[in-house]
Design an enzyme around this catalytic site. Sequence first.
Site, PDB file in Angstrom:
ATOM      1  N   SER A 110     -52.630 -51.329 -38.154  1.00  0.00           N
ATOM      2  CA  SER A 110     -53.063 -52.127 -39.302  1.00  0.00           C
ATOM      3  C   SER A 110     -54.507 -52.581 -39.180  1.00  0.00           C
ATOM      4  O   SER A 110     -55.015 -53.250 -40.073  1.00  0.00           O
ATOM      5  CB  SER A 110     -52.145 -53.347 -39.458  1.00  0.00           C
ATOM      6  N   HIS A 120     -50.960 -46.271 -42.813  1.00  0.00           N
ATOM      7  CA  HIS A 120     -50.621 -47.688 -42.668  1.00  0.00           C
ATOM      8  C   HIS A 120     -49.601 -48.083 -43.724  1.00  0.00           C
ATOM      9  O   HIS A 120     -49.938 -48.277 -44.894  1.00  0.00           O
ATOM     10  CB  HIS A 120     -51.887 -48.536 -42.784  1.00  0.00           C
ATOM     11  N   GLU A 147     -51.770 -46.942 -46.884  1.00  0.00           N
ATOM     12  CA  GLU A 147     -53.189 -46.648 -46.707  1.00  0.00           C
ATOM     13  C   GLU A 147     -53.342 -45.370 -45.885  1.00  0.00           C
ATOM     14  O   GLU A 147     -52.797 -45.266 -44.784  1.00  0.00           O
ATOM     15  CB  GLU A 147     -53.891 -47.800 -45.985  1.00  0.00           C
ATOM     16  N   ASN A 197     -56.131 -55.294 -45.295  1.00  0.00           N
ATOM     17  CA  ASN A 197     -56.197 -56.414 -44.350  1.00  0.00           C
ATOM     18  C   ASN A 197     -57.580 -57.049 -44.279  1.00  0.00           C
ATOM     19  O   ASN A 197     -57.696 -58.227 -43.930  1.00  0.00           O
ATOM     20  CB  ASN A 197     -55.738 -55.969 -42.968  1.00  0.00           C
TER      21      ASN A 197
END
Length: 281
Positions: free
Chosen positions: A116, A137, A149, A188
């Site tokens: 991540s 991800h 992702e 993130n």
Amino acid sequence: MGIVGCGTMGAGVAELCALAGLDVRVAVSPRDTSAVAGRQRIVASLDRGVQKGRLAPADRDAALAAIELTTRLDDLSDRQLVIEAIHEDEAAKVELLSTLDRIVADPDAILASNTSSIPIVRLGRCTRRARNVIGLHFFNPVSVLPLVEVVSSVLTSEDVRDRAEHFVATVLGKEPIHSPDRAGFLVNALLIPYLLAAIRMVESGLATPAVIDQGMTSGCSHPMGPLRLADLIGLDVTAAIADALYDEFKEPLYASPPLLQRMVEGGLLGRKRGRGFYVYS
């Protein structure tokens, strides 16, 4: 399909791939409890799908039959795509991918990471096939959230990126987005500063977790407040992503608040441990 790790994310990816009709082999720690716990996670999730009417009992049984757990990484040698889903630790992921590079026989096989936060180029360069290393991800819970992702590094080939996107969109039925190969990628890099700001508000005594979460759910229409979301992600994972972001960009908004660090050190990791900013049964 090969998957390494059968924690929350590994089990979720294994379930998703099995429901898509793939032959799934999951490598877990040789500890006696690891395989049992991993199988229980998958069974419990599939059973919930049946109970809620989202899944037919026959489909659950077929998915379970498609998943094999092993304690030997060598059993992944014949896989065409291997996703590592171990804990968010760069040294551990580098060592694992280097080992998989030696084990997986097909030179065209894709080695993917569910990291991540760790830039993919750092993981790819430890192998002899950096062109085949990519980030996939997934988001928790894997069975519910549609986004994945897809992160290709400067060393990842265009063909591998296209194959990975096809796998995500066509085989798994998820929504792929291409994210930049930088710490935290796209989601993130936006999310973590928001969560850290909420933690700092608790730390400074400005408001309680419940009030902060109510403000964001009732006032901004977020489905979940930032403190409950941090608990769901895992406070250890939240801290690890924050550390990766701060290490790369040195921006104060990415620095882990002392409260978060103390909670992780104390084992208060959120829902998976029964206690974080909230207490869970």
